[in-house]
Design a protein around this motif. Structure first.
Motif, mmCIF file in Angstrom:
data_model
loop_
_atom_site.group_PDB
_atom_site.id
_atom_site.type_symbol
_atom_site.label_atom_id
_atom_site.label_comp_id
_atom_site.label_asym_id
_atom_site.label_seq_id
_atom_site.Cartn_x
_atom_site.Cartn_y
_atom_site.Cartn_z
ATOM 1 N N LEU A 18 -0.190 15.951 15.345
ATOM 2 C CA LEU A 18 0.089 16.380 16.715
ATOM 3 C C LEU A 18 1.592 16.462 16.939
ATOM 4 O O LEU A 18 2.349 15.606 16.475
ATOM 5 C CB LEU A 18 -0.526 15.391 17.708
ATOM 6 C CG LEU A 18 -2.047 15.233 17.636
ATOM 7 C CD1 LEU A 18 -2.509 14.124 18.563
ATOM 8 C CD2 LEU A 18 -2.743 16.542 17.957
ATOM 9 N N HIS A 19 1.994 17.522 17.675
ATOM 10 C CA HIS A 19 3.408 17.717 18.025
ATOM 11 C C HIS A 19 3.474 18.591 19.271
ATOM 12 O O HIS A 19 2.938 19.706 19.289
ATOM 13 C CB HIS A 19 4.155 18.379 16.866
ATOM 14 C CG HIS A 19 5.579 18.664 17.160
ATOM 15 N ND1 HIS A 19 6.522 17.663 17.279
ATOM 16 C CD2 HIS A 19 6.224 19.819 17.384
ATOM 17 C CE1 HIS A 19 7.687 18.203 17.552
ATOM 18 N NE2 HIS A 19 7.534 19.515 17.623
ATOM 19 N N ASP A 20 4.112 18.079 20.317
ATOM 20 C CA ASP A 20 4.306 18.838 21.567
ATOM 21 C C ASP A 20 3.013 19.435 22.102
ATOM 22 O O ASP A 20 2.967 20.606 22.494
ATOM 23 C CB ASP A 20 5.347 19.947 21.369
ATOM 24 C CG ASP A 20 6.749 19.401 21.210
ATOM 25 O OD1 ASP A 20 6.997 18.236 21.605
ATOM 26 O OD2 ASP A 20 7.617 20.139 20.698
ATOM 27 N N GLY A 21 1.937 18.645 22.114
ATOM 28 C CA GLY A 21 0.668 19.110 22.674
ATOM 29 C C GLY A 21 -0.090 20.088 21.797
ATOM 30 O O GLY A 21 -1.050 20.715 22.239
ATOM 31 N N ARG A 22 0.334 20.218 20.563
ATOM 32 C CA ARG A 22 -0.325 21.127 19.619
ATOM 33 C C ARG A 22 -0.779 20.358 18.388
ATOM 34 O O ARG A 22 -0.224 19.327 18.060
ATOM 35 C CB ARG A 22 0.635 22.248 19.204
ATOM 36 C CG ARG A 22 1.072 23.110 20.384
ATOM 37 C CD ARG A 22 2.127 24.123 19.989
ATOM 38 N NE ARG A 22 3.314 23.403 19.522
ATOM 39 C CZ ARG A 22 4.206 23.914 18.687
ATOM 40 N NH1 ARG A 22 4.067 25.137 18.205
ATOM 41 N NH2 ARG A 22 5.260 23.207 18.303
ATOM 42 N N ILE A 23 -1.777 20.916 17.715
ATOM 43 C CA ILE A 23 -2.308 20.327 16.481
ATOM 44 C C ILE A 23 -2.117 21.325 15.347
ATOM 45 O O ILE A 23 -2.291 22.537 15.535
ATOM 46 C CB ILE A 23 -3.800 19.945 16.642
ATOM 47 C CG1 ILE A 23 -4.324 19.300 15.350
ATOM 48 C CG2 ILE A 23 -4.646 21.127 17.066
ATOM 49 C CD1 ILE A 23 -5.721 18.703 15.476
ATOM 50 N N LEU A 24 -1.762 20.822 14.185
ATOM 51 C CA LEU A 24 -1.588 21.663 13.010
ATOM 52 C C LEU A 24 -2.936 21.843 12.316
ATOM 53 O O LEU A 24 -3.580 20.863 11.944
ATOM 54 C CB LEU A 24 -0.588 21.027 12.043
ATOM 55 C CG LEU A 24 -0.296 21.817 10.768
ATOM 56 C CD1 LEU A 24 0.276 23.197 11.080
ATOM 57 C CD2 LEU A 24 0.648 21.020 9.869
ATOM 58 N N LEU A 25 -3.336 23.106 12.159
ATOM 59 C CA LEU A 25 -4.609 23.418 11.508
ATOM 60 C C LEU A 25 -4.409 24.434 10.393
ATOM 61 O O LEU A 25 -3.494 25.259 10.453
ATOM 62 C CB LEU A 25 -5.606 23.993 12.519
ATOM 63 C CG LEU A 25 -6.018 23.069 13.661
ATOM 64 C CD1 LEU A 25 -6.895 23.827 14.648
ATOM 65 C CD2 LEU A 25 -6.718 21.830 13.144
ATOM 66 N N GLN A 26 -5.284 24.359 9.409
ATOM 67 C CA GLN A 26 -5.334 25.371 8.357
ATOM 68 C C GLN A 26 -6.292 26.464 8.798
ATOM 69 O O GLN A 26 -7.426 26.174 9.178
ATOM 70 C CB GLN A 26 -5.886 24.791 7.062
ATOM 71 C CG GLN A 26 -5.047 23.799 6.378
ATOM 72 C CD GLN A 26 -5.738 23.269 5.116
ATOM 73 O OE1 GLN A 26 -6.958 23.204 5.047
ATOM 74 N NE2 GLN A 26 -4.940 22.898 4.141
#
Length: 156
Positions: A18-26
């Motif tokens: 999680l970073h700045d209200g976002r999630i890293l996805l593939q």
């Protein structure tokens, strides 16, 4: 007659970065459909789940992360979901924070199915084709609460 190979339980670690209200996805193409997965992968002998998730996230995304806490433990037993009866996976899913530049993505060991990486606003996760689907709501709920680690069960 050849004996069937002995079933093996595959252990893995996945990351909710999680970073700045976002999630890293593939982003991926799997079974003919466009979908998303959490970054992460298989555990190596002698490697802790936490070390696995750090290594796998770096390999697949180029991002260095710090493990914050284990969120969930998930199983997948193929025979219970019309899948391969020898397919049994156990995944530890961790909350992680980037320690390198979140804008610089590009790992060196992408999964075969991976077509890209994307920072997705958390509120959009419930509408995504994120696999397994049972993770969509718990991930979206992270925006408003810090859960205690729990067993999610055998989910597809």
């Amino acid at each position: 007659m050849t004996d069937a190979p002995a079933p093996v339980i595959r252990t893995a670690a996945k990351a909710v970065v999680l970073h700045d209200g976002r999630i890293l996805l593939q982003r991926a193409t799997w079974d003919g459909q466009e979908c998303y997965f959490l970054p992460g992968g298989g555990q190596q002998p002698g490697e802790s789940f936490a070390a696995t998730v750090v290594r796998e996230v770096h390999e697949e995304t180029g991002l260095a992360v710090r493990v914050e806490q284990m969120l969930w433990l998930r199983e997948y037993i193929g025979a219970h979901h019309d899948g391969d009866p020898a397919d049994h996976r156990v995944e530890a899913i961790f909350a992680c924070t980037p320690t390198s530049d979140p804008g610089q993505l590009g790992g060196h060991a992408h999964d075969d199915l991976q077509t890209g990486l994307e920072w997705v606003p958390q509120e959009k996760v419930p509408a995504l084709n994120l696999l397994p689907h049972a993770l969509r709501e718990p991930i979206a709920a992270l925006a408003t609460a810090t859960p205690e680690a729990r067993y999610l069960g055998d989910i597809a």
